[in-house]
Design an enzyme around this catalytic site. Structure first.
Site, PDB file in Angstrom:
ATOM      1  N   GLY A 237       0.784  -1.233   0.000  1.00  0.00           N
ATOM      2  CA  GLY A 237       0.000   0.000   0.000  1.00  0.00           C
ATOM      3  C   GLY A 237       0.816   1.284   0.000  1.00  0.00           C
TER       4      GLY A 237
ATOM      5  N   TYR B 289      14.969  -2.522  15.005  1.00  0.00           N
ATOM      6  CA  TYR B 289      14.875  -2.591  13.539  1.00  0.00           C
ATOM      7  C   TYR B 289      16.085  -3.332  12.948  1.00  0.00           C
ATOM      8  CZ  TYR B 289      14.203  -0.789   8.762  1.00  0.00           C
ATOM      9  OH  TYR B 289      14.013  -0.666   7.403  1.00  0.00           O
TER      10      TYR B 289
ATOM     11  N   SER C 216      15.788  -6.975  13.562  1.00  0.00           N
ATOM     12  CA  SER C 216      14.768  -7.603  12.698  1.00  0.00           C
ATOM     13  C   SER C 216      15.292  -7.775  11.280  1.00  0.00           C
ATOM     14  CB  SER C 216      13.478  -6.773  12.696  1.00  0.00           C
ATOM     15  OG  SER C 216      13.623  -5.574  11.937  1.00  0.00           O
TER      16      SER C 216
HETATM   17  P1  NAD Z   1       6.194   2.496   4.206  1.00  0.00           P
HETATM   18  O1  NAD Z   1       5.881   2.857   5.602  1.00  0.00           O
HETATM   19  O2  NAD Z   1       5.992   3.512   3.126  1.00  0.00           O
HETATM   20  O3  NAD Z   1       5.423   1.171   3.777  1.00  0.00           O
HETATM   21  C1  NAD Z   1       5.272   0.080   4.639  1.00  0.00           C
HETATM   22  C2  NAD Z   1       3.938  -0.572   4.365  1.00  0.00           C
HETATM   23  O4  NAD Z   1       3.813  -1.729   5.218  1.00  0.00           O
HETATM   24  C3  NAD Z   1       2.735   0.347   4.699  1.00  0.00           C
HETATM   25  O5  NAD Z   1       1.830   0.371   3.615  1.00  0.00           O
HETATM   26  C4  NAD Z   1       2.119  -0.297   5.934  1.00  0.00           C
HETATM   27  O6  NAD Z   1       0.712  -0.111   6.037  1.00  0.00           O
HETATM   28  C5  NAD Z   1       2.491  -1.760   5.709  1.00  0.00           C
HETATM   29  N1  NAD Z   1       2.450  -2.520   6.970  1.00  0.00           N
HETATM   30  C6  NAD Z   1       2.907  -2.138   8.184  1.00  0.00           C
HETATM   31  N2  NAD Z   1       2.651  -3.087   9.089  1.00  0.00           N
HETATM   32  C7  NAD Z   1       2.011  -4.098   8.439  1.00  0.00           C
HETATM   33  C8  NAD Z   1       1.488  -5.348   8.845  1.00  0.00           C
HETATM   34  N3  NAD Z   1       1.553  -5.763  10.129  1.00  0.00           N
HETATM   35  N4  NAD Z   1       0.906  -6.144   7.918  1.00  0.00           N
HETATM   36  C9  NAD Z   1       0.825  -5.731   6.623  1.00  0.00           C
HETATM   37  N5  NAD Z   1       1.278  -4.547   6.194  1.00  0.00           N
HETATM   38  C10 NAD Z   1       1.884  -3.743   7.083  1.00  0.00           C
HETATM   39  O7  NAD Z   1       7.731   2.036   4.237  1.00  0.00           O
HETATM   40  P2  NAD Z   1       8.793   1.772   3.072  1.00  0.00           P
HETATM   41  O8  NAD Z   1       9.880   2.729   3.261  1.00  0.00           O
HETATM   42  O9  NAD Z   1       8.143   1.612   1.756  1.00  0.00           O
HETATM   43  O10 NAD Z   1       9.352   0.356   3.575  1.00  0.00           O
HETATM   44  C11 NAD Z   1       9.077  -0.864   2.918  1.00  0.00           C
HETATM   45  C12 NAD Z   1      10.096  -1.887   3.394  1.00  0.00           C
HETATM   46  O11 NAD Z   1      11.407  -1.442   3.038  1.00  0.00           O
HETATM   47  C13 NAD Z   1      10.111  -2.079   4.906  1.00  0.00           C
HETATM   48  O12 NAD Z   1      10.320  -3.441   5.204  1.00  0.00           O
HETATM   49  C14 NAD Z   1      11.297  -1.256   5.344  1.00  0.00           C
HETATM   50  O13 NAD Z   1      11.838  -1.715   6.557  1.00  0.00           O
HETATM   51  C15 NAD Z   1      12.239  -1.460   4.177  1.00  0.00           C
HETATM   52  N6  NAD Z   1      13.274  -0.439   4.040  1.00  0.00           N
HETATM   53  C16 NAD Z   1      12.960   0.862   3.815  1.00  0.00           C
HETATM   54  C17 NAD Z   1      13.989   1.793   3.689  1.00  0.00           C
HETATM   55  C18 NAD Z   1      13.743   3.246   3.418  1.00  0.00           C
HETATM   56  O14 NAD Z   1      14.712   4.020   3.436  1.00  0.00           O
HETATM   57  N7  NAD Z   1      12.524   3.669   3.151  1.00  0.00           N
HETATM   58  C19 NAD Z   1      15.328   1.379   3.817  1.00  0.00           C
HETATM   59  C20 NAD Z   1      15.600   0.050   4.056  1.00  0.00           C
HETATM   60  C21 NAD Z   1      14.560  -0.862   4.157  1.00  0.00           C
END
Ligand code: NAD
Length: 268
Positions: free
Chosen positions: A18, A163, A166
């Protein structure tokens, strides 16, 4: 050059679809011909992603659905519903659902630690297990599981003990899953983003972002689509001899940098 169409007639599941990286992954997989199940804890944002997906290929059908990846019941229901709707389990699964709850180790509450582990690590386990159980049970010839970890799982980060643990955990999970599932034709890999512009990093104060970008060799934050590119490669047969790997999408080797003490993700 025409966009690649490596995923025609592949059914794919994207958790956390989403928002941010998950949404970009859904869009990229759909543009390559896949049918996409957008799964998120937030139905409204899953629906928004769904309405942005192209469906230019014959038989391509996308859906949006609610899941809480930290709940075994919810994940089981998700996979059962997909099989009822599409008459097959997803052969590509991208675990992007993730959260942060930052605090310094000395003051982090047990609940903050537990919740981040439950969503990021246990959630990846539950989804990977349910999808691969379904693939093995129906004798599917191949599968590709991609889990979005983080470079923070390798280097640590101030204020992110929960984090980082995890995200290191999902790499161990992926390495083991790759070994156990290779005999079923199922490949398991990680993508490790660095600092990507999404709602998750919108929480980081502006002065911290500008410090981070000076430390990134390519000199900028990454875009969600750049992480999606790596996921599409791992989903496709172009990566057919790759399993148990972690692809860093960081704008350069962040391992050589030690963040100064004031580069902290905690707001305020
Ligand atoms: P985001 O917050 O934009 O998106 C995360 C999505 O996960 C949201 O839509 C949220 O509703 C959904 N979510 C949260 N808890 C949930 C649950 N229990 N069940 C189902 N859906 C759930 O974050 P993002 O930056 O797009 O991150 C996506 C992934 O990338 C994550 O795993 C994050 O740790 C990883 N990540 C992000 C970055 C960054 O810089 N943005 C860097 C490294 C890793």
């Amino acid at each position: 050059m025409a966009a690649p169409t490596r995923l025609i007639s592949r059914l794919t599941l994207v958790t956390g679809g989403g928002s941010g990286i998950g949404r970009a992954v859904c869009q990229r997989l759909a543009s390559e011909g896949a049918s996409v199940v957008v799964a998120d804890i937030n139905q409204e944002s899953a629906n928004e992603t769904l309405s942005s997906l192209p469906d230019d290929f014959r038989g391509q059908v996308h859906t949006a659905t609610v899941v809480d990846v930290s709940s075994k019941d919810s994940v089981k229901k998700l996979v059962t519903n997909i099989q009822t709707r599409y008459f097959q389990p997803p052969s590509v699964c991208v675990n992007t659902a993730g959260i942060t709850q930052d605090d310094f180790l000395l003051s982090m509450e047990e609940e903050q630690f537990d919740r981040v582990i439950q969503v990021n690590l246990k959630g990846s386990f539950l989804v990977t297990q349910a999808v691969t159980q379904a693939l093995v049970a129906c004798g599917a010839p191949k599968g590709s599981i991609i889990t979005v970890g983080s470079i923070v799982g390798k280097v640590g980060n101030l204020g992110q003990a929960n984090y980082a643990a995890s995200k290191a955990g999902v790499q161990g999970l992926t390495l083991t899953a790759a070994k156990e599932l290779s005999r079923f034709g199922i490949r398991c890999n990680c993508v490790l983003p660095g600092f990507i512009t999404t709602p998750m990093t919108d929480k980081v104060p502006e002065k911290v972002i500008s410090k981070i970008t000076t430390l990134v060799p390519l000199g900028r934050m990454g875009e969600p689509a750049e992480v999606a590119d790596a996921c599409a490669f791992l989903a496709s047969d172009d990566s057919r001899y790759i399993t148990g790997a972690s692809i860093e999408v960081t704008g350069g080797d962040l391992l050589q940098f030690i963040f100064p003490a004031d580069v902290v993700f905690i707001k305020g």
